[in-house]
Design an enzyme around this catalytic site. Structure first.
Site, PDB file in Angstrom:
ATOM      1  N   GLY A  66      20.756  15.030 -45.558  1.00  0.00           N
ATOM      2  CA  GLY A  66      20.361  16.491 -45.754  1.00  0.00           C
ATOM      3  C   GLY A  66      20.041  17.071 -44.196  1.00  0.00           C
ATOM      4  O   GLY A  66      20.223  16.307 -43.208  1.00  0.00           O
TER       5      GLY A  66
ATOM      6  N   LEU B 186      27.221  14.746 -50.300  1.00  0.00           N
ATOM      7  CA  LEU B 186      26.528  14.704 -49.166  1.00  0.00           C
ATOM      8  C   LEU B 186      25.786  13.486 -48.746  1.00  0.00           C
ATOM      9  O   LEU B 186      24.983  12.822 -49.107  1.00  0.00           O
ATOM     10  CB  LEU B 186      25.444  15.875 -49.494  1.00  0.00           C
ATOM     11  CG  LEU B 186      24.662  16.437 -47.902  1.00  0.00           C
ATOM     12  CD1 LEU B 186      25.546  16.838 -46.838  1.00  0.00           C
ATOM     13  CD2 LEU B 186      23.451  17.206 -48.216  1.00  0.00           C
ATOM     14  N   ASP B 187      26.387  13.199 -47.327  1.00  0.00           N
ATOM     15  CA  ASP B 187      25.826  11.971 -46.701  1.00  0.00           C
ATOM     16  C   ASP B 187      26.020  10.863 -47.476  1.00  0.00           C
ATOM     17  O   ASP B 187      25.046   9.961 -47.189  1.00  0.00           O
ATOM     18  CB  ASP B 187      24.473  12.513 -46.095  1.00  0.00           C
ATOM     19  CG  ASP B 187      24.512  13.622 -45.110  1.00  0.00           C
ATOM     20  OD1 ASP B 187      25.317  13.742 -44.575  1.00  0.00           O
ATOM     21  OD2 ASP B 187      23.365  14.150 -45.163  1.00  0.00           O
ATOM     22  N   GLU B 188      27.075  10.587 -48.166  1.00  0.00           N
ATOM     23  CA  GLU B 188      27.209   9.475 -48.966  1.00  0.00           C
ATOM     24  C   GLU B 188      28.394   8.532 -49.072  1.00  0.00           C
ATOM     25  O   GLU B 188      28.666   7.734 -49.465  1.00  0.00           O
ATOM     26  CB  GLU B 188      26.923   9.915 -50.634  1.00  0.00           C
ATOM     27  CG  GLU B 188      25.664  10.195 -51.115  1.00  0.00           C
ATOM     28  CD  GLU B 188      24.992   8.853 -51.341  1.00  0.00           C
ATOM     29  OE1 GLU B 188      25.414   7.745 -51.309  1.00  0.00           O
ATOM     30  OE2 GLU B 188      23.642   8.992 -51.780  1.00  0.00           O
TER      31      GLU B 188
END
Lengths: 280, 280, 280, 280
Positions: C198, C224-226
């Site tokens: 994040g 997100l960011d995964e």
């Protein structure tokens, strides 16, 4: 000729270095190393480590502690002053994995860790021979998840040590133990904190598919894998690496981070501040 | 509020830090960073860098230089005192390879190099557009092995710069040029000195079958690739890497070493001593 | 003489390499590089990348695709075959921070990224000049949190690109965008995933007091960011580093991780498998 | 189920991989890893390492060696085929510094070096206890510069070992010894070759003022510190580091480079070619 270390912190303002260095000059010392840090030169918090040499015998430290008090009071400082010849007593707790233990004993024996080792304590009897090879006491305490035998462990540690090292000790020490021991404990976590807390960090890393693994030496506090970080080291990995490969590669990072952290600690290079460390 | 840096060296003895910090206190400054080093606390050579903040205008540095003289004389010191707002003027010389130039201009434009760039000078005209993009003067001097055009280059550099950076400038500057310029020159050598001096260091590295390549930022002196080393960086390579791969990988190391060296230099962190550098 | 790359995966069993190399021999190719991986040689999943050279013109790839089909069917494989001369079209999206953009354009111009760049798209107009310097189209789309202008962005990207790079694009792309674009998107996250997801990862790292920061190049998926991690790089930091220092140091790691990821991607070195990557 | 490794080199041409993989398929093997390299796909020299699993007992290797001969002859190849269960016998020679010895014995005992250790031989008796702790034979041979006792050493090594490791053995082995032993010898040099050959490399590094030190694991040949390099590792240093500090820091690099080299060797990952190594 003895070597002393002053660790000192207070609110930042003008004249601190002047006062401290003037004190050292007046007692006849020569500053051989100094490092300082301020969170903000205007109204922040100030930290300094000063290393100086001075003639004197064993009683000298007490004299200096008394003499320095007025200086410290002037700045309302938090501080201590150490004689590097009075080495800290480091108790080692270790479970089955022995790579950190082997490394620490090697470094200690090579004269590279400025510490005494009053004992090695383990819930794994197999290390007895290794420890005996260094003529150090070995205490076997068969602690496990069901019976952590903390009072027994505490009895060994409380008087005999100045700080503890968890060199891959796999049982979490309770808040009660921490409270009663009430001195510093340094742990090596085989994960790159704050990622991969808790059990099987290499398994977690594998599952996530990371390309770098790490290890973290940190002070222990009541929250699992949450105390102030002292040192971190990393190793690059790839898709080919199995869990066993991560464990093997991770050992390098664990040994390096833990040795660095302990070495900084026994040389009086660490100041804890809030949830972080200043490592000079 | 201005930030000043004192660089100071003398024979080591008691009381140096006390005297300097007392001076700074008396002029109303606050020390915000300090680093020191001694080749030997008993009879060695002592070096210190002190960074302090102080109220004052542009004329303040001259006042301080005068005021500090008696302190320096007491220790028979070699020293200087800098106002960090008076940034150094860095002349850049570059030949065909542009990666270091691109990196330096980027860092400078991002405010990360505390320097002015009076010009970029090259024997390769293709950089004109890049340099113009930063609104900097570009001087094209078609020097080559047969005509080094050193007097022309010197004319550009002598008055307009405080130091020079050879950001992959492929012609060796003559002893005569060095003598006439008589200020610091920082070079990036694309080899891991003292290995692989001279031409085609990556080709030399390839032939030797090394598994790590490196680059070296160093001060230029009259002997080729022999001046005091400031910074070195490395990259791991393997048998698969061609000469072209080494060149490509080496760029990382070159950029990192050169940027580190220049950044240390313009922040007044470097003291030359014999054939080495102290980089605080 | 053209260079082809085969990426191939199927359930592991005997004879896969023999069949593939026999195919390449029969069409007159010479294998110049090969790399394989199996999650488990007995019943696991098998991956292979084979690079071979072969005479032929532009139409050759279609011929090979047809010819290879029976081989692939025999193993029920998932596969593709690429002509390295047919370079992928990489659309670049970028917000205010420009270090990754500068690096990518430099590498591309130096011939080190085997890709075309149909355009750079930004919600920050200041990059126009830089992009124009490379004679590339620049699309200014003033997207922000309140109006992400995704249909406008999609219109630019959908036909004109084979994949997208988010070279520090600060707006999260919606699941709807991902669904409609339906090709690979590579993002650089300025944190060491899975830590510090994040916003403001450097601020998070600072607060936690870590001693190593990192960056992560990964495929974008709906979380997100995964998405699967492709490359990670790290930089060591200390208590002295401010948030600004972390940003500065982190740029090295961001540039290196992103360039490595893109370079692997355009050279057809990456296979996605479950939530991980095999990077040959 | 046994694991075999084929190391194979010949002039590059089409069909090599097809032939080898076809052979492995026909004998019922499954390739689990393969790596190849060519100095030039058109007319260069080709190298391949193939790892495959196959049912069979101890006699299987002999059968395979016979069976593979015609394939090898077709390409006029230089090759060998190894059964990974038949571990190499590694003789260790060591002088006073014990860090590499400690590390190798630890790794071997942890099952991470796929080798046997028939003995440790030293001209320094102090290692006897350490070696005994691992239940390994220790031979004390008081060799020194004046009497290298090479025939005595050779008598221990010639029949009992497949290769030797000089884990900081401080006496140069004569060309005569090398000729008579006539098998591979791996040395760890505590300098970053080709810099700092010969005695006291850390002292040389200190004098030169380098900012990175390194170590080099290499094959021994008749010229001092000149044989093919297998692995190199580095550590960053600064002006503050004394010769003792370099020795301490260098140990990390020495242990890592040597362990990497030996591990590659015993897993049959190294091919020597001219004065270089291919390390798969």
């Amino acid at each position: 000729m003895r070597k002393f270390v002053l660790l000192f912190q207070c609110q930042d303002r003008k004249g601190i270095v002047a006062k401290i260095s003037d004190f050292i000059l007046k007692i006849g010392g020569n500053i051989i190393a100094a490092d300082q840090y301020s969170t903000d030169p205007q109204g922040g918090h100030f930290f300094i480590r000063v290393e100086f040499i001075l003639d004197g015998g064993r009683e000298k430290r007490q004299v200096l502690l008394e003499a320095f008090k007025p200086v410290a009071q002037e700045f309302n400082a938090s501080w201590n002053l150490y004689d590097q010849a009075e080495t800290l007593r480091m108790g080692i707790l270790v479970s089955e994995p022995d790579h950190c233990l082997v490394d620490l004993l090697y470094l200690w024996n090579a004269g590279e860790l400025n510490a005494q080792i009053p004992f090695v304590l383990s819930n794994c009897e197999k290390h007895r021979k290794l420890v005996a090879g260094y003529n150090l006491p070995f205490y076997y305490v068969p602690a496990d998840k069901h019976n952590r035998r903390e009072s027994e462990i505490l009895a060994y540690c409380l008087e005999a040590t100045d700080f503890l090292v968890l060199a891959r000790y796999m049982l979490v020490l309770s808040a009660d133990f921490l409270h009663k021991y009430n001195k510093d404990i340094i742990n090596i976590h085989h994960g790159f904190l704050p990622s991969f807390k808790g059990v099987d960090p290499y398994g977690q890393a594998l599952k996530k598919g990371v390309k770098v693994i790490g290890s973290t030496a940190h002070f222990v506090d009541a929250q699992l894998d949450e105390g102030p970080i002292i040192a971190q080291e990393v190793e690059y990995v790839s898709h080919k690496d199995t869990r066993q490969d991560l464990i093997r590669k991770g050992r390098h990072a664990e040994k390096k981070a833990l040795a660095h952290a302990i070495s900084s600690y026994v040389d009086y290079r660490i100041i804890k501040h809030e949830n972080k460390t200043i490592v000079f």
